[in-house]
Design a protein around this motif. Structure first.
Motif, PDB file in Angstrom:
ATOM      1  N   ARG A  38       0.825  -1.201   0.000  1.00  0.00           N
ATOM      2  CA  ARG A  38       0.000   0.000   0.000  1.00  0.00           C
ATOM      3  C   ARG A  38       0.865   1.259   0.000  1.00  0.00           C
ATOM      4  O   ARG A  38       0.578   2.230  -0.710  1.00  0.00           O
ATOM      5  CB  ARG A  38      -0.930  -0.015   1.207  1.00  0.00           C
ATOM      6  CG  ARG A  38      -1.923   1.118   1.178  1.00  0.00           C
ATOM      7  CD  ARG A  38      -2.919   1.048   2.299  1.00  0.00           C
ATOM      8  NE  ARG A  38      -3.867   2.146   2.164  1.00  0.00           N
ATOM      9  CZ  ARG A  38      -4.780   2.431   3.081  1.00  0.00           C
ATOM     10  NH1 ARG A  38      -4.874   1.696   4.190  1.00  0.00           N
ATOM     11  NH2 ARG A  38      -5.609   3.445   2.886  1.00  0.00           N
TER      12      ARG A  38
ATOM     13  N   VAL B 138       2.294   1.708  -3.473  1.00  0.00           N
ATOM     14  CA  VAL B 138       1.324   2.226  -4.439  1.00  0.00           C
ATOM     15  C   VAL B 138       1.199   3.735  -4.279  1.00  0.00           C
ATOM     16  O   VAL B 138       1.187   4.495  -5.269  1.00  0.00           O
ATOM     17  CB  VAL B 138      -0.042   1.535  -4.267  1.00  0.00           C
ATOM     18  CG1 VAL B 138      -1.098   2.213  -5.133  1.00  0.00           C
ATOM     19  CG2 VAL B 138       0.055   0.062  -4.627  1.00  0.00           C
ATOM     20  N   ARG B 139       1.120   4.203  -3.022  1.00  0.00           N
ATOM     21  CA  ARG B 139       1.031   5.649  -2.807  1.00  0.00           C
ATOM     22  C   ARG B 139       2.287   6.361  -3.281  1.00  0.00           C
ATOM     23  O   ARG B 139       2.219   7.441  -3.870  1.00  0.00           O
ATOM     24  CB  ARG B 139       0.786   5.932  -1.319  1.00  0.00           C
ATOM     25  CG  ARG B 139      -0.585   5.537  -0.833  1.00  0.00           C
ATOM     26  CD  ARG B 139      -0.940   6.255   0.446  1.00  0.00           C
ATOM     27  NE  ARG B 139      -0.027   5.897   1.521  1.00  0.00           N
ATOM     28  CZ  ARG B 139      -0.286   4.958   2.435  1.00  0.00           C
ATOM     29  NH1 ARG B 139      -1.427   4.277   2.373  1.00  0.00           N
ATOM     30  NH2 ARG B 139       0.577   4.691   3.382  1.00  0.00           N
TER      31      ARG B 139
ATOM     32  N   CYS C  39      -3.406  -7.680  -5.764  1.00  0.00           N
ATOM     33  CA  CYS C  39      -4.079  -6.943  -4.696  1.00  0.00           C
ATOM     34  C   CYS C  39      -4.636  -7.943  -3.691  1.00  0.00           C
ATOM     35  O   CYS C  39      -5.408  -8.839  -4.066  1.00  0.00           O
ATOM     36  CB  CYS C  39      -5.202  -6.079  -5.263  1.00  0.00           C
ATOM     37  SG  CYS C  39      -4.632  -4.556  -6.057  1.00  0.00           S
TER      38      CYS C  39
ATOM     39  N   GLU D 102      -4.384  -2.129  -0.171  1.00  0.00           N
ATOM     40  CA  GLU D 102      -3.806  -1.456  -1.340  1.00  0.00           C
ATOM     41  C   GLU D 102      -4.815  -1.340  -2.482  1.00  0.00           C
ATOM     42  O   GLU D 102      -4.620  -0.543  -3.412  1.00  0.00           O
ATOM     43  CB  GLU D 102      -2.566  -2.195  -1.831  1.00  0.00           C
ATOM     44  CG  GLU D 102      -2.786  -3.603  -2.338  1.00  0.00           C
ATOM     45  CD  GLU D 102      -2.692  -4.659  -1.249  1.00  0.00           C
ATOM     46  OE1 GLU D 102      -2.707  -5.843  -1.583  1.00  0.00           O
ATOM     47  OE2 GLU D 102      -2.593  -4.267  -0.061  1.00  0.00           O
TER      48      GLU D 102
ATOM     49  N   ASP E   4      -6.009   2.279  -2.724  1.00  0.00           N
ATOM     50  CA  ASP E   4      -5.044   3.168  -3.380  1.00  0.00           C
ATOM     51  C   ASP E   4      -4.965   2.885  -4.870  1.00  0.00           C
ATOM     52  O   ASP E   4      -4.772   3.793  -5.674  1.00  0.00           O
ATOM     53  CB  ASP E   4      -3.669   3.005  -2.726  1.00  0.00           C
ATOM     54  CG  ASP E   4      -3.704   3.322  -1.236  1.00  0.00           C
ATOM     55  OD1 ASP E   4      -3.769   4.509  -0.896  1.00  0.00           O
ATOM     56  OD2 ASP E   4      -3.694   2.372  -0.444  1.00  0.00           O
TER      57      ASP E   4
END
Length: 579
Positions: free
Chosen positions: A408, A411-412, A427, A431, A434
């Motif tokens: 997660r 991803v950000r 996934c 996450e 996001d």
């Protein structure tokens, strides 16, 4: 036993029939065939009979064998029609059954299960071990043929080699893998040839097994080299299974002890900065060739340390390969290609081992080279070949419980790396939120995979995974996010016979009355099983046309609506596919 026929432009043809079931080729004086050449070792190749078959094994640094055009270290059981080349020498190995040598013609007919051989055709019973292409269902023995004395010898050699290394004070950390294998190999051979082992024991085999356990992956080395094997499962040190052509088989291999399995797990996880111990008794890792590894040790694993290795093809698969395997129809492949090129957000859904990662790798081939791609994975296994590529891998916590970097967070962070596309290997949790936000904020064309049995189940799983992010978001808001972010869901299924097929391609058309609307475009309709136990069926178009095709037509882009016609079933191997 067996007979070896050797041909060379200078020496002509020789026939060797070893009486003890072992044939050694190389420069050594005691070799059955004295070979010449700068790339030939003293003991270059060993051919031996074992467990009902004949096997060939390369020895030493140069001991590689060319079998049917492929370079490998070991192969078997050898059949008379196999083309074998070693340093300019051509070999034909003919196994003998009941003291009768089988000719090439006798090997021409290998009966399928449930079929009757033609009149007069001899039926040769062959061992299933190491057969590169299985054409019939085979049953491997539930346990390999080892005895307690053999395992005791292996452990004794291990201890002797370890003590020799301590006496010589060798700095193992300063050696390259090749140098380490050479030094340890010399010690193992020295120990084995000095010990008073019974004459019936195969010393070459003992050296190989001890060396593989000492510096390699033990009995798994041969399985990793066999491209027909897709999965390796170690339930405990004396229980090893493999998957070949979709079938689970008990493998003829075992480790010398539980500690040997633990050492090999440590050898796998250490190079990538991961650990496994009682405080962290499970780990995800990868091998140098990209194979995915999962390991679990006691107290979580009650039977002992276990390892699961998912192998991936060394060949760069293309969509044409999936069509040839009847995993997808030509029109379906063409449509998915258009979706990737038109930057549609795609989720590949399927069960464990259904081929989600393989399909994701194939779809990535359609991403243009000028786009910047960021891949995010728990354990890196994707293989993308675009030049502007950044690969990120999650990191577990250290021994103090600190330093963890989750998917997660990656991803950000990827949103700040100017990606044209974000590809998430899988996934599993928060996450997903996001990922949906990235899809909704200009990062079109993103790809990911997730576990689900149907496309509708995939939407339900997405809702659950978003809720796992810990955000207090109303369910209707989550569904609106999903409906606006996800464009296409590709469902892939692994059937009981081992076949993997794309069973459904659905378009997400929006939300109505609080329910996300799906429109199925293509589907696989099962029609039972054939005589060999393989699933039968046809790929069909439903007749529905995706909404974005109208947008493409308005923009003046060429569209082919004929692929959605439902008059005829679609054939997986239909000619005319152009990537």
């Amino acid at each position: 036993m067996f007979t070896v026929r050797v041909s060379h432009p200078r020496i002509g043809t020789q026939v060797i029939s070893p009486s003890d079931g072992v044939c050694l080729l190389g420069k050594a004086e005691h070799a059955h065939l004295r070979m010449e050449g700068w790339n030939v070792g003293k003991e270059h190749v060993r051919i031996y009979a074992e467990q009902g078959g004949v096997y060939i094994e390369g020895l030493g640094r140069f001991g590689a064998v060319l079998v049917n055009g492929e370079r490998m270290r070991a192969y078997g059981p050898v059949e008379a029609h196999d083309e074998i080349s070693i340093a300019g020498y051509r070999l034909q190995i003919m196994p003998r059954f009941d003291n009768v040598t089988a000719s090439i013609e006798e090997f021409a007919y290998l009966p399928l299960s449930g079929t009757k051989p033609p009149d007069g055709a001899p039926v040769i019973r062959q061992s299933p071990y190491w057969n590169q292409q299985l054409t019939e269902e085979v049953t491997w023995p539930t346990r390999p043929v080892y005895d307690a004395h053999w395992l005791v010898l292996v452990r004794e050699v291990h201890e002797a080699v370890r003590s020799q290394m301590d006496l010589r004070r060798v700095d193992l950390g300063a050696l390259s893998p090749e140098e380490l294998r050479r030094i340890v190999g010399e010690l193992v051979r020295e120990v084995v040839w000095r010990m008073n082992s019974p004459p019936e024991f195969d010393r070459q085999r003992l050296v190989k097994e001890v060396l593989n356990e000492a510096v390699g992956l033990g009995p798994l080395e041969d399985f990793l080299a066999d491209e027909s094997i897709t999965e390796i499962m170690v339930n405990r040190y004396d229980e090893v299974f493999i998957e070949r052509q979709g079938r689970l088989l008990a493998a003829p291999a075992l480790f010398s002890s539980e500690m040997a399995v633990r050492h090999i797990i440590d050898r796998i996880v250490a190079p990538i900065g991961r650990r496994i111990d009682e405080s962290a008794p499970l780990v995800d890792a990868r091998l140098s060739d990209g194979s995915r590894v999962n390991a679990v040790i006691p107290p979580l694993s009650l039977k002992g340390a276990c390892i699961t290795i998912r192998k991936f093809s060394k060949k760069r698969l293309q969509m044409e390969d999936l069509i040839a395997y009847d995993s997808i129809a030509v029109r379906m492949a063409h449509f998915i290609q258009v979706c990737v090129q038109q930057r549609k957000n795609i989720i590949i859904s399927g069960g464990t081992g259904s081929g989600k990662t393989t399909l994701l790798n194939v779809l990535s081939n359609y991403i243009p080279d000028h786009e910047r791609i960021v891949t995010i994975e728990d354990a890196a296994e994707l293989r993308l070949y675009q030049p502007n590529l950044v690969s990120l891998e999650a990191r577990p916590a250290n021994m103090e419980g600190k330093g963890q970097i989750s998917i997660r967070e990656l991803v950000r962070n990827a949103l700040r790396m100017r990606p044209d596309r974000i590809v998430v290997g899988e996934c599993r949790g928060g996450e997903a939120l996001d990922m949906l936000q990235a899809m909704n904020t200009g990062h079109d064309g993103s790809l990911t995979t997730a576990h689900a049995n149907t496309a509708r189940d995939m939407l339900s799983r997405l809702e659950v995974m978003v809720l796992m992010a810990g955000m207090d978001i109303p369910l209707i808001a989550i569904r609106e996010q999903i409906a606006s972010a996800v464009d296409i869901i590709v469902q892939i299924t692994r059937f009981s016979c081992g076949s993997r097929k794309v069973t459904s391609v659905c378009e997400v058309t929006g939300i109505e009355s609080g329910t996300i609307q799906l429109q199925e475009l293509f589907a696989f309709k099962q029609q039972g099983y054939d005589a060999a136990g393989k699933v039968k069926g046809v790929f069909r178009a439903t007749g529905a046309v995706p909404e974005f095709y109208e947008v493409m037509r308005e923009r003046g882009l060429p569209v082919d609506l004929s692929i959605f016609q439902e008059e005829e079933p679609l054939r997986g191997r239909e000619a005319g596919y152009v990537a």
